[in-house]
Write an enzyme that holds these catalytic residues in place. Structure first.
Site, PDB file in Angstrom:
ATOM      1  CB  SER A 177      -0.867   2.533  -4.984  1.00 54.09           C
ATOM      2  OG  SER A 177       0.410   1.956  -5.170  1.00 54.09           O
ATOM      3  CB  ALA A 232      -6.989  -6.847  -6.871  1.00 57.33           C
ATOM      4  CB  SER A 233      -7.551  -3.072  -3.220  1.00 54.72           C
ATOM      5  OG  SER A 233      -6.234  -2.643  -2.931  1.00 54.72           O
ATOM      6  CE  LYS A 234      -4.431   1.496  -2.231  1.00 56.89           C
ATOM      7  NZ  LYS A 234      -5.167   2.530  -1.475  1.00 56.89           N
ATOM      8  CE1 TYR A 283      -2.029  -0.941  -1.026  1.00 58.43           C
ATOM      9  CE2 TYR A 283      -0.535  -0.889  -2.901  1.00 58.43           C
ATOM     10  CZ  TYR A 283      -1.171  -0.248  -1.862  1.00 58.43           C
ATOM     11  OH  TYR A 283      -0.962   1.097  -1.654  1.00 58.43           O
ATOM     12  CG  ASN A 316     -12.440   7.845   0.552  1.00 59.92           C
ATOM     13  OD1 ASN A 316     -13.003   7.690   1.630  1.00 59.92           O
ATOM     14  ND2 ASN A 316     -13.093   8.203  -0.549  1.00 59.92           N
TER      15      ASN A 316
END
Length: 268
Positions: free
Chosen positions: A137, A152-154, A150, A84
């Protein structure tokens, strides 16, 4: 994981890190189903490795797009590696993002890998040994101003990777979480690149990141953090977040100067 025996589904294959992963995987003899928006960037590789590489332009955000990927994976003879690597970033303050931009970032960075991994699990479980690679990341471990969404997503992708690894501990499926630092790809807007230069932040070449990822896959690691002193900051932030708070507070005026009133989004 032996690369010549790998049948790989790779998202974000036309982006910086994804394209380099595609090159290395094909050169190693892996079968690669490349998921990417831009077929043209893969055309030369498809000519060079006609027996190894196929392209699918599916929309990862939709159930229909993910089902197309599963169908192609079955045609390939199954899959034992899912990478992914697709992602989107915005260098912007939270209140500079509209609802669409925020939703799109979370859809691509978080919901798509979770949903695609879930859909691929029956195929992965059917293999003697298989692997899920989630490209996160450094900002999945350090909350950084200008990248709240960003991050939050990682952060969530890192937690997902850790939990899934433990959930699948009694199966043939391993999970590798990869945390690159800043990398020279189109994902970075000109403002973000200028900020990195002003703060003297090291930026890695995508080819070097891809090489490190493949080495981690072959050595069956569960985590890979790239870059120094970024790896040190991750540890400090985990133990003494107040120290990092104070360090980043000093950088905030510079960050705000570069962030501007508009951020440029790019998807890899």
């Amino acid at each position: 994981m032996r690369l010549p025996e790998s049948r790989v589904v790779l998202t974000g294959a036309s982006g910086g890190i994804g394209l380099e992963l595609t090159k290395l995987l094909c050169a190693a003899g892996a079968q690669v189903l490349a998921i990417g928006r831009e077929r043209g960037k893969l055309a030369g590789l498809m000519d060079r490795y006609p027996g190894c590489l196929r392209w699918q332009g599916a929309d990862l955000r939709t159930a229909e797009g993910r089902e197309q990927i599963i169908d192609q994976a079955r045609e390939m003879g199954g899959v034992n590696v899912l990478i992914n690597a697709a992602g989107v970033n915005r260098f912007a303050l939270l209140d500079q993002l509209d609802e669409f931009a925020l939703d799109e970032l979370l859809d691509i960075n978080l919901k798509a890998p979770l949903q695609l991994t879930r859909a691929c699990l029956p195929l992965l479980r059917a293999q003697p040994k298989s692997l899920v690679v989630n490209v996160g990341s450094t900002y999945g471990s350090i909350g950084y101003p200008g990248y709240a969404t960003y991050c939050a997503s990682k952060f969530a992708l890192r937690g997902f990777s850790e939990a899934l690894r433990r959930e699948l501990a009694d199966t043939p499926v391993n999970v590798l979480y990869v945390a690159p630092r800043a990398t020279r790809t189109r994902m970075n807007s000109s403002a973000a690149t200028a900020l990195n230069q002003a703060l003297k932040v090291g930026m890695d070449d995508p080819a070097d990141v891809a090489k490190a990822v493949l080495e981690a896959m072959q050595s069956e690691r569960s985590e890979l953090y790239l870059g120094w002193p970024e790896k040190l900051f991750v540890r400090i932030n985990g133990m003494l977040p107040g120290v990092v708070d104070r360090a980043l507070r000093k950088q905030l005026p510079v960050i705000l100067r570069y962030i501007g009133s508009h951020s440029k989004e790019s998807i890899k």
